[in-house]
Enzyme design. Structure first.
Site, PDB file in Angstrom:
ATOM      1  N   THR A   1      -4.125  16.753  11.309  1.00 16.66           N
ATOM      2  CA  THR A   1      -4.769  18.323  10.986  1.00 16.66           C
ATOM      3  C   THR A   1      -4.758  18.613   9.845  1.00 16.66           C
ATOM      4  O   THR A   1      -5.722  19.587   9.578  1.00 16.66           O
ATOM      5  CB  THR A   1      -3.758  19.133  11.988  1.00 16.66           C
ATOM      6  OG1 THR A   1      -2.501  19.417  11.056  1.00 16.66           O
ATOM      7  CG2 THR A   1      -3.753  19.044  13.348  1.00 16.66           C
TER       8      THR A   1
ATOM      9  N   HIS B 120      -0.781  12.448   3.664  1.00 16.01           N
ATOM     10  CA  HIS B 120       0.914  13.028   3.716  1.00 16.01           C
ATOM     11  C   HIS B 120       1.675  12.096   4.514  1.00 16.01           C
ATOM     12  O   HIS B 120       1.042  11.835   5.627  1.00 16.01           O
ATOM     13  CB  HIS B 120       0.936  14.588   3.946  1.00 16.01           C
ATOM     14  CG  HIS B 120       0.354  14.843   5.452  1.00 16.01           C
ATOM     15  ND1 HIS B 120      -0.835  15.092   5.508  1.00 16.01           N
ATOM     16  CD2 HIS B 120       1.014  14.930   6.475  1.00 16.01           C
ATOM     17  CE1 HIS B 120      -1.187  15.365   6.701  1.00 16.01           C
ATOM     18  NE2 HIS B 120      -0.087  15.177   7.553  1.00 16.01           N
TER      19      HIS B 120
ATOM     20  N   CYS C  81      -3.707  20.721  -1.366  1.00 18.19           N
ATOM     21  CA  CYS C  81      -4.076  21.046  -2.942  1.00 18.19           C
ATOM     22  C   CYS C  81      -3.667  22.216  -3.481  1.00 18.19           C
ATOM     23  O   CYS C  81      -3.141  22.302  -4.469  1.00 18.19           O
ATOM     24  CB  CYS C  81      -5.674  20.868  -3.001  1.00 18.19           C
ATOM     25  SG  CYS C  81      -5.995  19.271  -3.106  1.00 18.19           S
TER      26      CYS C  81
HETATM   27  P1  5GP Z   1      -0.723  16.426  10.341  1.00 18.53           P
HETATM   28  O1  5GP Z   1      -0.942  16.825  11.920  1.00 18.53           O
HETATM   29  O2  5GP Z   1      -1.882  16.310   9.610  1.00 18.53           O
HETATM   30  O3  5GP Z   1      -0.017  14.857  10.357  1.00 18.53           O
HETATM   31  O4  5GP Z   1       0.386  17.268   9.738  1.00 18.53           O
HETATM   32  C1  5GP Z   1       0.288  18.524   9.063  1.00 18.53           C
HETATM   33  C2  5GP Z   1       1.599  19.183   8.871  1.00 18.53           C
HETATM   34  O5  5GP Z   1       1.510  19.985   7.887  1.00 18.53           O
HETATM   35  C3  5GP Z   1       1.790  19.782  10.161  1.00 18.53           C
HETATM   36  O6  5GP Z   1       3.257  19.318  10.639  1.00 18.53           O
HETATM   37  C4  5GP Z   1       2.091  21.371   9.774  1.00 18.53           C
HETATM   38  O7  5GP Z   1       3.315  21.938  10.365  1.00 18.53           O
HETATM   39  C5  5GP Z   1       2.280  21.202   8.321  1.00 18.53           C
HETATM   40  N1  5GP Z   1       1.657  22.340   7.522  1.00 18.53           N
HETATM   41  C6  5GP Z   1       0.481  22.884   7.883  1.00 18.53           C
HETATM   42  N2  5GP Z   1       0.133  23.908   6.723  1.00 18.53           N
HETATM   43  C7  5GP Z   1       1.382  23.912   6.023  1.00 18.53           C
HETATM   44  C8  5GP Z   1       1.648  24.873   5.114  1.00 18.53           C
HETATM   45  O8  5GP Z   1       0.872  25.724   4.445  1.00 18.53           O
HETATM   46  N3  5GP Z   1       3.022  24.575   4.623  1.00 18.53           N
HETATM   47  C9  5GP Z   1       3.755  23.658   4.852  1.00 18.53           C
HETATM   48  N4  5GP Z   1       4.969  23.370   4.376  1.00 18.53           N
HETATM   49  N5  5GP Z   1       3.421  22.691   5.883  1.00 18.53           N
HETATM   50  C10 5GP Z   1       2.320  23.006   6.438  1.00 18.53           C
HETATM   51 ZN    ZN Z   2      -6.128  18.205  -0.924  1.00 18.79          ZN
END
Ligand code: 5GP
Ligand code: ZN
Length: 107
Positions: free
Chosen positions: A92, A97, A6
């Site tokens: 995470t 996304h 967000c």
């Molecule tokens: P999930 O594990 O939820 O599928 O993916 C979350 C992704 O968000 C991870 O690949 C992580 O590297 C990425 N991520 C987390 N925090 C940030 C951020 O502040 N900026 C960007 N560009 N990516 C982020």
């Molecule tokens: Zn959000």
């Protein structure tokens, strides 16, 4: 607001966008695990892709169209589109996304 995505979609955390549509934005993952690793994120907050699908199918369709366009532009045509859904599946960040990942970068 303590949701990191967000903060990114609202501009509270400035982030270079790769592309934008009516309902979604695309930007590079901060910790890329493939040569192409792009996140495609709805502008509104939904917990995960299941929540997005149930509550706003037209925003989901818009996100998928943006993800496909960006994937075609940034890869040689072969890519993965992944929605980790639930902590047990590796999610995470609990703002829906898609990950676009590919070993084949289009320069
Ligand atoms: P999930 O594990 O939820 O599928 O993916 C979350 C992704 O968000 C991870 O690949 C992580 O590297 C990425 N991520 C987390 N925090 C940030 C951020 O502040 N900026 C960007 N560009 N990516 C982020
Ligand atoms: Zn959000």
């Amino acid at each position: 607001m303590d949701c990191i995505f967000c903060k990114i979609t609202s501009g509270v955390i400035p982030t270079k966008l790769i592309a934008e549509s009516e309902h979604a934005v695309a930007f590079n993952d901060i910790s890329p695990r493939q040569p192409v690793h792009i996140l495609v994120v709805p502008k509104e907050h939904y917990t995960d892709v299941a929540d997005l699908t149930e509550k706003n199918p037209s925003a989901l369709a818009d996100l998928m169209a943006l993800a496909t366009k960006v994937a075609r532009e940034k890869t040689l045509g072969s890519f993965r589109l992944t929605f980790n859904t639930g902590a047990g599946a590796g999610q995470t960040v609990f703002h829906a996304h898609a990950h676009i990942t590919s070993t084949a970068v289009r320069d």
